[in-house]
Design an enzyme around this catalytic site. Structure first.
Site, mmCIF file in Angstrom:
data_model
loop_
_atom_site.group_PDB
_atom_site.id
_atom_site.type_symbol
_atom_site.label_atom_id
_atom_site.label_comp_id
_atom_site.label_asym_id
_atom_site.label_seq_id
_atom_site.Cartn_x
_atom_site.Cartn_y
_atom_site.Cartn_z
ATOM 1 N N HIS A 76 0.859 -1.182 0.000
ATOM 2 C CA HIS A 76 0.000 0.000 0.000
ATOM 3 C C HIS A 76 0.896 1.233 0.000
ATOM 4 O O HIS A 76 2.063 1.182 0.420
ATOM 5 C CB HIS A 76 -0.890 0.011 1.245
ATOM 6 N N GLU A 78 1.129 3.901 1.830
ATOM 7 C CA GLU A 78 1.722 4.294 3.113
ATOM 8 C C GLU A 78 2.864 3.355 3.498
ATOM 9 O O GLU A 78 3.904 3.807 3.980
ATOM 10 C CB GLU A 78 0.657 4.281 4.229
ATOM 11 N N CYS A 106 -6.000 2.287 5.712
ATOM 12 C CA CYS A 106 -6.718 1.038 5.956
ATOM 13 C C CYS A 106 -6.245 0.457 7.290
ATOM 14 O O CYS A 106 -5.290 0.956 7.888
ATOM 15 C CB CYS A 106 -6.451 0.061 4.815
ATOM 16 N N CYS A 109 -2.391 -0.360 7.277
ATOM 17 C CA CYS A 109 -1.563 0.841 7.303
ATOM 18 C C CYS A 109 -1.709 1.580 8.624
ATOM 19 O O CYS A 109 -0.736 2.122 9.156
ATOM 20 C CB CYS A 109 -1.919 1.746 6.129
#
Length: 179
Positions: A76, A78, A106, A109
């Site tokens: 992801h 991040e 999410c 993260c």
């Protein structure tokens, strides 16, 4: 009627201290995260997510979602940005840093951000916005509250006593680096 006295200096300082305050620089950093997310989609590189990490007023790392491109469910934006920032800083912590992400983090993260310990996180889109675009992770939050065996992916505990030996060894380790 009571007159209100304004003290510009004090008001400005209080505004800066307010946790929700954003400066023009904050907007530039967020604009970069959003641009990364848009470019990522337009180039077909991955999902609509971008992140930048800032330290001392400078971008030190950037990341975009590359889950499908790298066949890595943890890639992801991040996480990618945090990995790059930690490598650059030579540290597993991001204290003194700020994270700007194009969307509310999410659950994965969110957890990684807390482990990294940045000073703050700014986000643009919300979890609801992501869900509306097909990135709904609300089921993960629901799964966390379920008993292990009742989850959609059952989690079966086993060999706990043997596993506790690693924690005992950690507690006794004299030269450990706590985190």
């Amino acid at each position: 009627m009571q007159k209100t006295r304004w003290c510009r200096g004090r008001d400005a300082i209080n505004r800066l201290r307010h946790p929700g305050y954003t400066s023009p620089m904050n907007h530039l950093f967020m604009a970069r995260a959003i641009q990364l997310s848009i470019t990522n989609v337009l180039t077909g590189s991955g999902g609509p997510f971008g992140a930048v990490i800032v330290k001392g007023g400078q971008i030190i790392a950037e990341g975009v979602n590359c889950v499908t491109g790298k066949n890595d469910p943890t890639a992801h934006a991040e996480i990618v940005a945090m990995r790059a920032a930690c490598k650059k800083l030579g540290s597993f912590e991001l204290s003194g840093c700020e994270i700007y992400t194009s969307c509310e983090p999410c659950p994965m993260c969110f957890g990684a951000i807390y482990w990294a310990r940045p000073d703050r996180v700014y986000f643009a889109g919300t979890a609801a916005d992501a869900a509306n675009a097909g990135f709904d992770d609300s089921f993960i939050y629901q799964e966390i509250s379920q008993q292990h065996a009742q989850r959609k992916i059952p989690m079966i505990d086993m060999m706990r006593e043997q596993a506790l030996e690693a924690f005992r060894a950690w507690e006794k380790q004299a030269n450990k680096i706590p985190y």
